[in-house]
Design a protein around this motif. Structure first.
Motif: not given
Length: 356
Positions: A224-246
């Motif tokens: 499953k190691s590709d760019t889109q799946q990795l980016i998906s884990t930044f948002h669909n995960n077990i953590y508090a949501p990331m800010e959009k401020d980059k």
């Protein structure tokens, strides 16, 4: 392959019920761990843990989500707790402080405990692992505790150590969140991947966990190691949501392959351009760490709004409990009783029965 890893330098201070549950897998894996609680029942529930690694704070009977009570209990016993850490975890360089943001025992103390440990112990950094309450199911008191706890963590933001903020809104099964995070963090701390193409070494992993700010860890299998799946884990995960401020300081990326499967420029586009990116290759899985992120301010604003929405209702309920709405009836029967003539003298007996 064998050799020293960051795991060999790390210990865990498990505070309260959540801290205990989250840290049991680390304890089983051989990480030095001290379980501290004000509630003896919670410590007794940790069946697989040797009693010598449990510390019940004298006089503690739980904190029932009272942060002030927690602070006072810990304040009186803090020197003993520090001595317990020295005794049970000699030689560690990184102390992970683990406790719930919404409970009582841990929420009142995790930020202060980080500062005390950094000042009193010979360690390099104190990462914090905490969890936010389920905003739909848990009480307003838990939400208030969470808000105040993260405000204290923000206040000591310059103290070395990342903050991993798990979120019970992300999965109804809290224990599953705990299990997943253990797998991610253990994979990072025990990393021994080696490649002629490049490696994320111990010093770089230490930098990732030492950097102030929120951090998240993602893990993907080789298939499953590709760019889109990795980016998906930044948002669909077990953590508090990331800010959009980059806002981001470091990225650690250990690739399952040669790196062709993941476009680092796409990662930058999604999360921001870091000060540095530590990259390794040819691992058994893909592991990505984002470090030096902003705290979850948008999520905290939502929690504050929910607290404010319920503020008037809570005040009304507390006020109603203090009102003596039946006070006008006191003395109502006095005239009736006084006007009655006693018909006969009561027999002597046990008058205590009249009190029941």
């Amino acid at each position: 392959m064998s050799g020293k890893t960051v795991k060999d330098k790390s210990g865990f201070l498990a505070i309260g019920a959540y801290g205990g549950n989250q840290c049991v897998p680390f304890y089983r894996k051989g990480y030095p761990t001290l379980f501290v609680n004000t509630a003896l029942q919670d410590l007794n529930s940790l069946k697989d843990v040797d009693e010598k690694y449990k510390y019940h704070i004298p006089g503690g009977e739980g904190c029932n989500k009272d942060r002030k009570k927690s602070k006072e209990i810990f304040r009186k016993d803090i020197d003993n707790i520090v001595n317990q850490i020295r005794e049970k975890m000699p030689g560690i360089e990184y102390l992970f402080i683990v406790g719930s943001a919404g409970g009582g025992t841990a929420s009142g103390i995790i930020a202060s405990m980080k500062r005390v440990a950094m000042n009193d112990l010979d360690i390099k950094a104190c990462p914090i692992i905490t969890v936010m309450p389920n905003t739909k199911l848990e009480s307003v008191k838990a939400l208030i505790n969470c808000y105040e706890t993260l405000a204290e963590i923000e206040k000591i933001g310059e103290e070395l150590g990342a903050t991993f903020i798990l979120d019970n809104d992300k999965n109804a099964n809290k224990l599953r969140i705990n299990e997943m995070f253990f797998c991610y963090l253990d994979a990072l701390l025990s990393n021994q991947s080696s490649s002629v193409l490049g490696n994320v070494d111990n010093a770089e992993i230490e930098e990732l966990i030492s950097t102030p700010g929120m951090a998240i860890i993602s893990k993907l299998g080789k298939d499953k190691s590709d760019t889109q799946q990795l980016i998906s884990t930044f948002h669909n995960n077990i953590y508090a949501p990331m800010e959009k401020d980059k806002v981001i300081k470091y990225i650690g990326l250990i690739n399952a392959g040669t790196g062709k499967e993941i476009r680092i420029e796409d990662i930058y586009e999604e999360v921001g351009v870091p000060l540095d990116c530590f990259t390794g290759f040819e691992s058994d899985f893909t592991l990505c760490v984002l470090s030096g992120l902003s705290l979850p301010y948008e999520k905290m604003a939502e929690i504050k709004e929910k607290i404010d929405t319920n503020r008037d209702t809570i005040k009304r309920n507390l006020t109603a409990q203090r009102q003596n709405r039946l006070s006008d009836g006191l003395g109502f029967f006095d005239e009736v009783v006084q006007s009655e003539k006693p018909k006969e003298k009561r027999k002597s007996g046990n008058n205590r029965e009249l009190l029941f």
